[in-house]
Motif scaffolding. Sequence first.
Motif, short mmCIF file in Angstrom:
data_model
loop_
_atom_site.label_atom_id
_atom_site.label_comp_id
_atom_site.label_asym_id
_atom_site.label_seq_id
_atom_site.Cartn_x
_atom_site.Cartn_y
_atom_site.Cartn_z
N VAL A 47 7.44 1.34 0.37
CA VAL A 47 8.09 1.87 1.58
C VAL A 47 9.24 2.76 1.12
O VAL A 47 10.01 2.38 0.22
CB VAL A 47 8.65 0.73 2.47
CG1 VAL A 47 9.27 1.31 3.75
CG2 VAL A 47 7.58 -0.28 2.83
N ARG A 128 4.63 -1.99 7.83
CA ARG A 128 3.73 -1.65 6.72
C ARG A 128 2.98 -2.90 6.22
O ARG A 128 1.78 -2.86 5.93
CB ARG A 128 4.57 -1.02 5.58
CG ARG A 128 3.75 -0.55 4.41
CD ARG A 128 2.73 0.51 4.83
NE ARG A 128 1.61 0.50 3.93
CZ ARG A 128 1.46 1.31 2.90
NH1 ARG A 128 2.35 2.24 2.67
NH2 ARG A 128 0.41 1.21 2.11
N TYR A 131 0.25 -3.60 8.65
CA TYR A 131 -0.85 -2.65 8.46
C TYR A 131 -1.78 -3.14 7.34
O TYR A 131 -3.01 -3.18 7.48
CB TYR A 131 -0.26 -1.28 8.14
CG TYR A 131 -1.27 -0.25 7.73
CD1 TYR A 131 -2.04 0.43 8.69
CD2 TYR A 131 -1.47 0.07 6.38
CE1 TYR A 131 -2.98 1.37 8.30
CE2 TYR A 131 -2.41 1.00 6.00
CZ TYR A 131 -3.16 1.65 6.96
OH TYR A 131 -4.09 2.57 6.58
N GLU A 132 -1.16 -3.58 6.23
CA GLU A 132 -1.95 -4.05 5.09
C GLU A 132 -2.76 -5.30 5.47
O GLU A 132 -3.92 -5.45 5.07
CB GLU A 132 -1.04 -4.39 3.90
CG GLU A 132 -0.31 -3.19 3.31
CD GLU A 132 -1.25 -2.20 2.64
OE1 GLU A 132 -2.32 -2.61 2.17
OE2 GLU A 132 -0.90 -1.00 2.60
#
Length: 476
Positions: A47, A128, A131-132
């Motif tokens: 990130v 994030r 999302y993973e």
Amino acid sequence: MSVPNEPTFRESVDLMFNRAVDIMDLPPGLEEKIRVCNSTYTVRFGVRLRGKVQTFVGYRSVHSEHMEPVKGGIRYALGVNQDEVEALAALMTYKCALVETPFGGSKGGLCIDPRQYEEHELELITRRFTYELAKRDLISPSQNVPAPDMGTGEREMAWMADQYARMNTSEINARACVTGKPLHAGGIAGRVEATGRGIQYALREFFRHPEDIAMSGLTGTLDGKRIIVQGLGNVGYHAAKFLCGEDNSVITGIVEWDGALVNPKGLDVEAVRQWIIDNGGVKGYKDAEYVEDGSKVLELDCDILIPAALEGVINLSNAARIKAPLIIEAANGPITAGADDILNDKGCVIIPDMYANAGGVTVSYFEWVKNLSHIRFGRMQRRQEESRHQLVVDELERLDRYLGDAWSMTPDFKSQYLRGADELELVRSGLDDTMRIAYQAMREVWHSRDDVPNLRMAAYLVAIGRVAQSYQAKGI
Ligand code: NAD
């Protein structure tokens, strides 16, 4: 936290599992199938923060899929590692079975100290991470439903739910992908305090059984009991608040990361909590003695000890000096297997984590059902219930008029009886019922078998038995 020659948290969970299956009659090979973690996914993602890319490591472990979705919190802490996440996922399987929530066990974690990041940075990191996980079905309303744990709360769950919804625009049940959300984002009344509330209900149930109270050497009720709490976070704060506010117990010690506060006359839980919010720790708080080495306060004389922070805090190095006759494990794994033996030998009664902190997953279950049904609990019945009660009250009022001075309704009866249950009352009722029934299932095994020495062993027997039945029904 680990002490030389002491099993790790994961080894402790396995050890306790093995002790239980040794006295069970499971089909050959099934115990191994139940014990092992089905899968653990490790994710490393970058990130861009403060002008450079920072890499984070996260985990999501699925212990058992005998029921789906699988369920378990996501922890933000620097000490998160694969072993810890797998041990916690296993505990989730057993916990869900014990309190009859229809889920398999899972757990996740991110190696991060959330205090080092601004809110907008945490949001970027959480989105994030989500999302993973979503790319691999490790967050999904039908397969894997995370919840808050240490270092995470409503805010993180709202970000996760929103990120999932953005990635699955036509999924009508998207909100059910995670529980522990704020009320305005699909949450349920009573979820924030559910685990602490569950601790209170568990203790109330314990004190309903004279035989069990006698095993601890205590007498009476929760009234006036001296309690030491470790960790005034979500679970510890709510447990302490309800126990002193509603059951008249006295919080004589609060242990935090930077030391402990002691006051034999009782600490003001709200004031200490506010002090921590304003100052970051307990140091400097007036109206109490400050003890720099907080772990020493775990060893003070008290009636009930509530470890509600980390695992392994009661271990081989301090177990012999613990004086509390009753310990309720609000945290996951606060007592190592070695310490467990020492405490049991001393006659200490331990209400095990698998049961004690199941209030969170129980109310998470209610939230998930609410999200799938797309309606607030009580919305259909409440006014109908009130109008039926109104009929009874009208009749009683007629009687009241007829009998004159000879009889009248007691004050408050009318207002209390007339009110239909709202969502919060229904949630509390469902949680109370769950905690009572699960305790009774454990104590039944504890008292009916000579080879079951304590509540932890009883909890494992009940839980593993149910998981085994579920596998056998599937033909595995
Ligand atoms: P939290 O982050 O809200 O609170 C943890 C508290 O412990 C914080 O106040 C923190 O400052 C304190 N702490 C940290 N290090 C400490 C140390 N060395 N000594 C004393 N205190 C320390 O976390 P939480 O959600 O309250 O979770 C606490 C425990 O309860 C964890 O083991 C978690 O797995 C378990 N649990 C939580 C839930 C839930 O619904 N939140 C459900 C089931 C189990």
